[in-house]
Motif scaffolding. Structure first.
Motif, mmCIF file in Angstrom:
data_model
loop_
_atom_site.group_PDB
_atom_site.id
_atom_site.type_symbol
_atom_site.label_atom_id
_atom_site.label_comp_id
_atom_site.label_asym_id
_atom_site.label_seq_id
_atom_site.Cartn_x
_atom_site.Cartn_y
_atom_site.Cartn_z
ATOM 1 N N ARG A 18 0.798 -1.239 -0.064
ATOM 2 C CA ARG A 18 -0.081 -0.020 -0.032
ATOM 3 C C ARG A 18 0.903 1.282 0.162
ATOM 4 N N TYR A 19 1.892 1.109 0.904
ATOM 5 C CA TYR A 19 2.936 2.206 0.612
ATOM 6 C C TYR A 19 3.729 2.503 -0.326
ATOM 7 N N LYS A 20 3.763 1.511 -1.405
ATOM 8 C CA LYS A 20 4.436 1.478 -2.814
ATOM 9 C C LYS A 20 5.817 1.420 -2.424
ATOM 10 N N ALA A 21 6.205 0.170 -1.590
ATOM 11 C CA ALA A 21 7.772 0.031 -1.381
ATOM 12 C C ALA A 21 8.157 -0.728 -2.604
ATOM 13 N N CYS A 22 7.569 -1.806 -3.132
ATOM 14 C CA CYS A 22 8.068 -2.454 -4.014
ATOM 15 C C CYS A 22 8.194 -2.161 -5.475
ATOM 16 N N SER A 23 7.723 -0.886 -5.889
ATOM 17 C CA SER A 23 7.658 -0.436 -7.130
ATOM 18 C C SER A 23 8.861 0.603 -7.372
ATOM 19 N N ARG A 24 9.315 0.597 -8.355
ATOM 20 C CA ARG A 24 10.522 1.466 -8.580
ATOM 21 C C ARG A 24 10.204 3.106 -8.489
ATOM 22 N N HIS A 25 8.960 3.264 -8.752
ATOM 23 C CA HIS A 25 8.746 4.601 -8.446
ATOM 24 C C HIS A 25 7.728 4.673 -7.293
ATOM 25 N N THR A 26 7.830 5.325 -6.278
ATOM 26 C CA THR A 26 7.042 5.287 -4.994
ATOM 27 C C THR A 26 6.193 6.446 -5.178
ATOM 28 N N ASP A 27 4.951 6.117 -4.721
ATOM 29 C CA ASP A 27 3.858 7.158 -4.883
ATOM 30 C C ASP A 27 3.819 7.868 -3.386
ATOM 31 N N THR A 28 4.216 7.260 -2.466
ATOM 32 C CA THR A 28 4.184 7.949 -1.063
ATOM 33 C C THR A 28 5.439 8.690 -1.006
ATOM 34 N N PRO A 29 5.074 10.222 -0.792
ATOM 35 C CA PRO A 29 6.427 11.136 -0.774
ATOM 36 C C PRO A 29 7.297 11.036 0.536
ATOM 37 N N VAL A 30 8.264 11.426 0.464
ATOM 38 C CA VAL A 30 9.138 11.817 1.760
ATOM 39 C C VAL A 30 8.279 12.972 2.079
ATOM 40 N N ILE A 31 8.339 13.053 3.654
ATOM 41 C CA ILE A 31 7.557 14.299 4.294
ATOM 42 C C ILE A 31 8.548 15.005 5.406
ATOM 43 N N PHE A 32 8.836 16.185 5.488
ATOM 44 C CA PHE A 32 9.626 16.934 6.325
ATOM 45 C C PHE A 32 8.961 18.060 6.883
ATOM 46 N N ASN A 33 9.002 18.121 8.047
ATOM 47 C CA ASN A 33 8.384 19.429 8.824
ATOM 48 C C ASN A 33 9.433 20.285 9.202
ATOM 49 N N PHE A 34 9.411 21.241 8.530
ATOM 50 C CA PHE A 34 10.622 22.361 8.784
ATOM 51 C C PHE A 34 10.508 22.840 10.262
ATOM 52 N N ASP A 35 9.160 22.941 10.891
ATOM 53 C CA ASP A 35 9.188 23.458 12.251
ATOM 54 C C ASP A 35 9.641 22.612 13.173
ATOM 55 N N THR A 36 9.383 21.316 13.203
ATOM 56 C CA THR A 36 9.583 20.446 14.002
ATOM 57 C C THR A 36 10.979 19.414 13.903
ATOM 58 N N GLY A 37 11.397 19.694 12.657
ATOM 59 C CA GLY A 37 12.574 18.600 12.061
ATOM 60 C C GLY A 37 12.167 17.280 11.945
ATOM 61 N N PHE A 38 10.918 16.801 12.014
ATOM 62 C CA PHE A 38 10.450 15.454 11.787
ATOM 63 C C PHE A 38 10.753 15.277 10.285
ATOM 64 N N TYR A 39 11.035 14.131 10.032
ATOM 65 C CA TYR A 39 10.986 13.690 8.699
ATOM 66 C C TYR A 39 10.768 12.177 8.627
ATOM 67 N N CYS A 40 10.069 11.382 7.380
ATOM 68 C CA CYS A 40 9.970 10.332 7.133
ATOM 69 C C CYS A 40 10.190 9.767 5.789
ATOM 70 N N PHE A 41 10.211 8.709 5.224
ATOM 71 C CA PHE A 41 10.492 8.057 3.948
ATOM 72 C C PHE A 41 9.423 7.174 3.499
ATOM 73 N N PRO A 42 9.550 7.034 2.281
ATOM 74 C CA PRO A 42 8.589 6.025 1.804
ATOM 75 C C PRO A 42 9.596 4.604 2.241
ATOM 76 N N PRO A 43 8.773 3.673 2.480
ATOM 77 C CA PRO A 43 9.418 2.254 2.688
ATOM 78 C C PRO A 43 10.378 1.967 1.618
ATOM 79 N N ASN A 44 11.516 1.271 2.165
ATOM 80 C CA ASN A 44 12.343 0.706 0.896
ATOM 81 C C ASN A 44 12.096 -0.830 0.644
#
Length: 372
Positions: free
Chosen positions: A239-265
């Motif tokens: 569902r998070y599109k980990a296994c496709s070469r093009h990932t549909d779930t974006p990187v998310i980066f909150n500049f205010d809090t410093g938190f960020y997360c990636f699509p699964p590898n």
């Protein structure tokens, strides 16, 4: 023929070697204390790194977009253009948006929660993002960090560069009387001679070379930044599109809090982190200078993050993806070489004119691996 010696085989060191060789230099040697390269505890060796052009200064924006172009052309299988969502309400975000637009990046503003919902796959439940808004840069994404360093390492070798892992430096060698650097001394009693020495030793720079580089401990601080990884199920990964070469779930980066997360590898690992002031570590040898604490030096203890940061990471993650409420399967302190203003420190030493410093990554240098 000028003999170039680069200490450190991370992003700064390998990129410097690569460009020296491409410009026609024929005697370039890279040494690193790690027995295996990429260094297992190096900040540049990880499952992923953000590749963003969202910066308040147009120079960084330009460097990042140029790097993305080179990633695509010369480093196949390293860069994934998933898009990067930038959240927050600061002036820095506003300036970043202006610079991204001016540089021609593909940008869509996200003024409310429905707009954010529209750019994340419908099969992925999302939270309220902590009420944050921002924009998505579809021209950005993430890189397989370890693979990128390995690819650059191979390019250096292919161009004729010498790479010597397991070479531990004890200090610099100077010519008597005039401060000229002759090379480095090694912990095994040996030495490596050079006409130009470039220190690209990242977060180990203050503790290793503080006595040689005037003011370096005031300019650089080794900070441990907390990272957590959770393991997705096969269904979640799909569902998070980990296994496709093009990932549909974006990187998310909150500049205010410093938190960020990636699509699964491809291993279904979902990584989250927070870039903030970080943690310091002092030992008996360097009681006043923060020194990295990694699994290479401290075993499993070197992988632990503070409990408060684990809780902070989990809380921030659940604001974005509430279904991922579980314990981390891995944690790590990633050691940055932080400067006070976040700018890199790349310069000729004022006292030793054939000595150069290339460090101060401040947590955002990986993306320009190809252009630095």
């Amino acid at each position: 023929m000028t003999r170039h010696l680069i200490v450190g085989a991370g992003v700064f060191g390998l990129s410097t070697a690569y460009h020296l060789l491409k410009e026609g230099e024929t005697d370039v040697t890279v040494i690193d204390k790690a027995e295996v390269l990429p260094a297992p505890d190096g900040a540049s060796n990880d499952i992923n790194r953000i590749v963003r052009s969202a910066y308040g200064h147009p120079l960084y924006t330009s460097l990042a977009l140029d790097a993305i172009d080179i990633f695509k052309r010369e480093f196949p299988g390293v860069y994934y253009e998933s898009g990067v969502v930038i959240l927050g309400s600061s002036q820095y975000l506003d300036s970043s948006l202006v610079n991204d637009k001016a540089a021609g990046a593909s940008v869509v503003e996200l003024p409310d929660q429905s707009a954010i919902r529209s750019i994340i796959p419908a099969q992925v439940p999302i939270g309220d993002m902590g009420g944050a808004t921002g924009y998505i840069n579809k021209s950005n994404g993430w890189a397989n960090a370890g693979a990128g360093v390995s690819a650059m390492l191979q390019k250096v070798k292919d161009l004729g560069g010498k790479v010597l892992p397991g070479t531990k430096v004890s200090g610099l060698r100077f010519e008597d009387g005039n401060g000229k650097v002759l090379g480095v001394n090694l912990q095994n009693g040996g030495e490596v001679e050079a006409d130009i020495v470039i220190l690209a030793t990242g977060s180990w720079t203050p503790s290793t070379f503080g006595t040689y580089c005037r003011g370096i401990t005031d300019r650089l601080t080794a900070t441990g930044q907390s990272i957590g990884v959770i393991q997705l199920t096969e269904d979640e990964a799909e569902r998070y599109k980990a296994c496709s070469r093009h990932t549909d779930t974006p990187v998310i980066f909150n500049f205010d809090t410093g938190f960020y997360c990636f699509p699964p590898n491809h291993d279904r690992f979902f990584k989250v982190a927070i870039h903030d002031g970080g943690y310091l570590h002092f030992d008996d040898v360097n009681s006043n200078v923060s020194t990295p604490r990694t699994f290479s030096s401290h075993g499993q203890e070197g992988l632990r993050i503070p409990l408060a940061m684990a809780e902070k990471l989990r809380a921030a993650m659940l604001q974005i993806y509430p279904e991922l409420d579980r314990s981390f399967c891995k944690t790590r302190l990633c050691w940055y070489s932080d400067t006070a203003d976040g700018d890199w420190l790349i310069d000729q030493h004022p006292d030793h004119l054939n000595l150069y410093i290339a460090t101060g990554d401040s947590g955002h240098a990986y993306k320009v691996n190809t252009t630095q």
